[in-house]
Write a protein that holds these residues in place. Structure first.
Motif, mmCIF file in Angstrom:
data_model
loop_
_atom_site.group_PDB
_atom_site.id
_atom_site.type_symbol
_atom_site.label_atom_id
_atom_site.label_comp_id
_atom_site.label_asym_id
_atom_site.label_seq_id
_atom_site.Cartn_x
_atom_site.Cartn_y
_atom_site.Cartn_z
ATOM 1 N N ILE A 18 0.818 -1.223 0.127
ATOM 2 C CA ILE A 18 -0.030 0.025 -0.039
ATOM 3 C C ILE A 18 0.974 1.077 0.000
ATOM 4 C CG2 ILE A 18 -1.958 1.016 1.225
ATOM 5 C CD1 ILE A 18 -2.347 -1.944 0.638
ATOM 6 N N VAL B 201 -1.045 -0.836 -4.403
ATOM 7 C CA VAL B 201 -2.239 -0.100 -4.072
ATOM 8 C C VAL B 201 -2.132 1.486 -4.053
ATOM 9 C CG1 VAL B 201 -4.431 0.061 -2.555
ATOM 10 C CG2 VAL B 201 -3.096 -2.180 -2.787
ATOM 11 N N ASP C 98 -8.052 0.481 -3.791
ATOM 12 C CA ASP C 98 -8.469 0.596 -2.289
ATOM 13 C C ASP C 98 -8.027 -0.492 -1.639
ATOM 14 O OD1 ASP C 98 -10.071 0.065 -0.104
ATOM 15 O OD2 ASP C 98 -12.035 0.083 -1.001
ATOM 16 N N TRP C 99 -7.318 -0.250 -0.499
ATOM 17 C CA TRP C 99 -6.559 -1.213 0.147
ATOM 18 C C TRP C 99 -7.378 -2.347 0.776
ATOM 19 C CZ3 TRP C 99 -7.609 -1.806 5.174
ATOM 20 C CH2 TRP C 99 -8.239 -0.736 5.984
ATOM 21 N N ARG C 100 -8.610 -2.207 0.804
ATOM 22 C CA ARG C 100 -9.522 -3.063 1.601
ATOM 23 C C ARG C 100 -9.500 -4.238 0.679
ATOM 24 N NH1 ARG C 100 -11.051 1.779 2.951
ATOM 25 N NH2 ARG C 100 -11.179 2.163 5.105
ATOM 26 N N ILE D 154 0.549 -7.941 3.605
ATOM 27 C CA ILE D 154 0.376 -6.637 3.275
ATOM 28 C C ILE D 154 1.681 -5.788 3.861
ATOM 29 C CG2 ILE D 154 -0.837 -4.767 3.857
ATOM 30 C CD1 ILE D 154 -2.300 -6.840 2.092
ATOM 31 N N VAL E 252 2.791 -2.138 4.448
ATOM 32 C CA VAL E 252 2.110 -0.703 4.706
ATOM 33 C C VAL E 252 3.066 0.250 4.268
ATOM 34 C CG1 VAL E 252 0.820 0.693 6.150
ATOM 35 C CG2 VAL E 252 0.446 -1.983 6.146
ATOM 36 N N THR F 195 2.187 3.699 3.811
ATOM 37 C CA THR F 195 1.475 4.843 3.783
ATOM 38 C C THR F 195 1.957 5.926 5.058
ATOM 39 O OG1 THR F 195 -0.057 3.685 5.223
ATOM 40 C CG2 THR F 195 -0.555 3.896 2.887
ATOM 41 N N ILE G 37 -4.964 0.043 8.528
ATOM 42 C CA ILE G 37 -4.700 -0.898 7.596
ATOM 43 C C ILE G 37 -4.162 -2.219 8.038
ATOM 44 C CG2 ILE G 37 -3.240 -1.460 5.502
ATOM 45 C CD1 ILE G 37 -3.441 1.471 4.741
#
Lengths: 397, 397, 397, 397
Positions: free
Chosen positions: C19, C51, C73-75, C86, C88, C90, C98
């Motif tokens: 992400i 993402v 969309d990260w979801r 995942i 992360v 961000t 997240i």
């Protein structure tokens, strides 16, 4: 009420007569002045007489630098029975005459480096020193950088086998005070006075230092001399290394830079470079020595430090050690300050004075001897000869 | 035949009486001895009298260090009309008494740092100095590191606005001579004598240096003092900073390390650290100062160098400049050697002597004044108070 | 004629969903891309999905950086069964949401540092990680500087007792990218997004590094935060750490510099400084640690080097060793190049990827864990609390 | 639900066939792999085919390093229409045959340095490159150190006249991996395979670098080659530069160290040294260049830094600037990380790949060309000739 006087110094005196009072004269004066205050010496060096040709200037220098008497003719002093040691701080063209006369007059002699402006002169001087030695007069040449603690430590370590037999030497002496084309034509740029340029002035130091540190001698060289700036404004006043430029111009008759490859008596190979054109390097005497078991590295721009690599260290944690050579166990240091309170350039002159006084008292040959100075001179001559012949291999005879 | 004597020095004399003859006494002696030889001074400082309690030892010191007379009671000298200036080189617990007596007797005073062992004493001293100033007696405190050329250069550059208003200061004074738990209990570890430990002994230097360099004062602190080794073998002989360990053990009553955050009068924020437990750091006085237009950095372990970053330099070639502060244009250097021929620790004492002599001759207030010394003392007290209160913010009153 | 295809990689895959795709996204991509080429990994990390919110930009990033698929969309990705881990990358304000969602969906998680923008969030994340661990999902926080070989070597040496119990730590993280008052207001200067300024962004690194190297935790602090420049031009485009300035101005809501004193669980005392205002220091992560038997020192501006002082060395030759941490025996190095062929910044990300893949394969807890990240967060919070309360001592709860 | 695929890379492909897969093969693979991820290239380099004689090993290497296909005979690949560029990473004795065949087959060629093992081979290769150029095939030799940002910056600065015309060059390439007498006899010590020893392997780099940085060529030399250790244990496995020692012993047929003096086409004088016996120096490529207006200095052991002395700076603040060459304005850096986030050894290979791809796309002659490689070879040959003749001056023909 008057306070009690300091008890008289009861040590026998060693009375100094110094010829010259510019850059080297100031440095030597500081050596004589300070050595007996920090080192426990068997003789008390006395700053007796200073000599210079200009009467007014030398009289002022005597007062300013702390010499008891002065003279305008070195011959007077060489023959005077008020003086035990002659300290020669003049340009190289006068070394031989003064030093030989002094030795023949039975004086000890300290002669600034390079010993002379030619091998012939240096040979005469070495012969005179040998002759004088029989009567007890001692002769030493002033390669003071040997007496920087980090340098003397390197010598000790190498002599103790810490880096094993030597394979390679790389030596540079880099300055920049001539890189400006309009820097004045000082006496150091005049072949008559100085003998040679970067080669003899600063190259001589790294020749002596590497021979001293390794305990070996240079047996052959191939050299290249270069004069980048052929003509300069004539100096009208001198100070430090250089001086003030006038409007007249004159020819530079010495080398600006000297490069040479060399081989040492133990088989090591070496590169040498002496230059006054390395912008930004002020007095960078850099010496690296690689042996079979380790290396040492020195740079005078960080003069209190010796770098040392021990190939026997565990590989995980091996690395050049930055030895701050200011511990009591390091050469000369116990006389001075606590660890980390570094020494400066002139301390070499203090150490030189202390060592010489002790050697004279103990009737030992002080080092570097005139023979050591001659050995340097022979290398200088071989480099010049190689360069003149088009950079061919030349044995040091 | 006798040679002509050096003309007499016709300058008026400034006769010195020095109290103490160990580490600082030796350093101050070298300052007085050498300053008039390299600096052109309006008065001739004379090493008149040295004072110590042990008659035999002080008599020997007089001869060895070159003082004319000696005494065992400082009061005699303070009152003597053979002496113009009292140089206080004793431990901190005696500074106030001696310095105040000397000032009241109309003598000039040079007092080693820290000025005193308490703010109260320092206040009395500053008041005495102010009073004495009316009659022409001058008082100076001996923060000699101000007189390292690279440090004085930093001050000049900052005062000239080269790095703009100051935002941040980071200062460390790192030594390692107590890192060994068996290093002996010297007087510097005794609160009665020394006042405080790393804080007062070496922290005082970086407080003074940063206030001097920035031209600002520290207005508040939060501090933390720590004693790592609570008990040590008592020293049976002293030398340099330390001494020789005996078998008896005694308590360490001062701090081994002192950390504090601070704010300067111009708004800058700062970190300070003084320790004698940083293995491998011998005398690392490290100061970095960041302004709005650039930065400077200094480390005494490379004392002839000042690093300088000019944020106005072209981005392509911007970088910390390694200024070798040995050019004639740098403070104090013109008196010494050519570029790159670096100075050492003791030169600060030579510069101190030269500056003080000039200020006395010119009837100027020498710096750092006793007020400056008091300012340092107030910061030290605030750090101690903060630490005692559990590391809370404490204004420097 | 067609040449034979490279045999298929038969290792099980570990499919990554990342992400974010700016500075950290590029660095993490390089980690995933390069790790399996140099390290012999039990799983084959596959760059599966990237993402970002901007569809066009993220599609381009996928192609440029080498990700197979992309999403806005990260979801979607957190719930996708095409992804096992995942990553992360961000800003801090989105980490908690997240990472927790991913862990709950059974994914492994690598989360950039600092773990979160508040202790509360970090606690939730650590709890989620602990819960997820029961089902086999692993969580790690991305303090990559731990994986610089010289840093990992320091940790090894300290853990092996080479410098003895720790007495002092001094840590600085110095940058200068905000020293210019007109540097733009990037997201890192917005408290909402970044949580804090220099403290959380770079101070977090030196907190983690010193806790990691010493193996101890920080138990209390006293801190001082400062914002030198209160208002800046708003950034209109971002790149690297910063971006391009527009004409509008906005408030800086985070600290520009953070100073604090600290105490470690083993009793050591420490100074910390994080600043983006140290002109000329670009990414100077400087850590010195003094123990009872020696010291280590590191500076990221010379990142392949670890300095080490062994107090057990012979005094004659003791000195800081400059260990060039590029030998096969040094952490991570055997995977790379011959000695002296140094690594760079991004190699930390490669090492991070390799370590994480191995830990997942071996079902081991990767380090630093979310608990380690939470520990850092607690120190950050204590510093802020101390500063807010006027720089008082504050325990790390 | 499947996520959208990353859009296809629509750039034309440049398909690579690489011969060799040990140290240089790994470094070149990293170059091809990473270049298109950080640099915006007009062509997409595809890692098509890798070639090695051992089928099993090359197949494994293909998978591990990320090549699509593999082959055991380089001729197959040179003639394959699946490949556009041949990347020659084999020992020097095979360079000529492979590169010439590839060029004649119309392929672009990247050939590792030194270009060949003899001038004759190098001349053939340069001729072949010139011939091939007419048909659009490009040839480049892999002196990657040119592409270290600090080195490329030096070149830019010198070309822009920042240090003026060049007076002096001093260049050293110091390693220590053979200083241990029992280091194994790797192929680099076999004259048949390697052509020469330290001279050709690492001396070639500093010859190319100094010619590149100065924009001048070496016109004459005087050289000295030395083999310190004449016999070594034969290597039974190879890795990195060296390998694992067996019990058998064999002769070293190349030089261990090479020293030479040189003159450049613009008149500058130079010292060169290449050695693998400098204990503690791991990969110290040190180059200093003095011009009439300033100096630059580089040391690969601190590879992200270029030192620069501007003789035009004010004397008060002049000093070598430590330029951390990690700013966007420095060569190659904009593609990477923020300031101070340094690059490593392999980035030179990434930059090499990027530059070559661009030159091919733009139909420009990539540099260094085979002619540049030939120029280096001629200097190497002159040094050998000089050494064989007893260290006499030898023109570079």
């Amino acid at each position: 009420m008057s306070l009690p006087q300091a008890p008289a110094d009861e040590r026998p005196q060693l009375r100094i007569g110094m010829i010259g009072y510019s850059f080297m004269g100031e440095a030597h004066s500081q050596g004589w002045r300070v050595a007996p205050k920090f080192f426990d010496l068997p003789l008390n060096p006395v700053m007796q007489t200073i000599v210079g040709r200009n009467q007014k200037a030398v009289a002022q220098a005597a007062t300013r630098l702390g010499w008891k008497t002065y003279a305008t003719d070195w011959r007077t002093v060489v023959e005077s029975d008020e003086v035990d040691l002659i300290d020669v701080c003049t340009p190289g063209d006068t070394h031989a005459e003064i030093a030989i006369a002094a030795l023949r007059a039975g004086k000890h002699v300290l002669c600034e480096k390079p010993l002379a402006n030619s091998v012939a002169e240096a040979e005469e001087m070495a012969a005179a020193a040998e002759e004088a030695a029989k009567t007890g007069a001692k002769a030493m040449v002033g390669f003071t950088y040997r007496r920087v603690p980090a340098v003397a430590l390197a010598r000790e370590m190498i002599a103790a086998g810490k880096i094993g037999p030597i394979r390679q030497v790389r030596a540079q002496y880099l300055q920049d005070w001539l890189a400006d084309e309009n820097a004045p034509l000082a006496w150091r740029l005049d072949k008559e006075k100085a003998g040679s340029g970067a080669l003899g002035d600063i190259g001589a130091h790294i020749i002596d230092l590497t021979q001293y540190m390794t305990g070996e001698s240079i047996t052959g060289v191939t050299g290249m001399l270069e004069t980048f700036v052929k003509e300069r404004p004539v100096a009208v006043a001198s100070s430090g290394l250089s001086g003030e430029a006038g409007t007249e111009r004159g020819p530079v008759t010495v080398d600006d830079a000297a490069l040479f490859l060399a081989r040492f008596s133990g088989g090591a190979i070496a590169t040498f470079e002496a230059t006054r054109f390395a912008w930004g390097r002020k007095n960078a005497i850099r010496i690296e020595i690689n042996g079979t078991k380790g290396s040492i590295a020195f740079d005078f721009e960080d003069m209190n430090v010796l770098e040392y690599y021990d190939a026997g260290d565990d590989q995980q944690t091996a690395g050049y050690r930055r030895i701050i050579a200011t511990e009591d166990v390091h050469p000369y240091v116990a006389a001075w300050w606590p660890p980390g309170h570094g020494l400066g350039y002139e301390h070499g002159f203090v150490h030189q004075a202390a060592d010489l006084v002790r050697d004279i008292a103990e009737k030992k040959q002080p080092l570097p001897s005139f023979s050591d100075g001659l050995a340097v001179q022979r290398v200088l001559a071989a480099v010049e000869k190689s360069s003149d012949a088009g950079t061919v291999w030349t044995d040091v005879s």
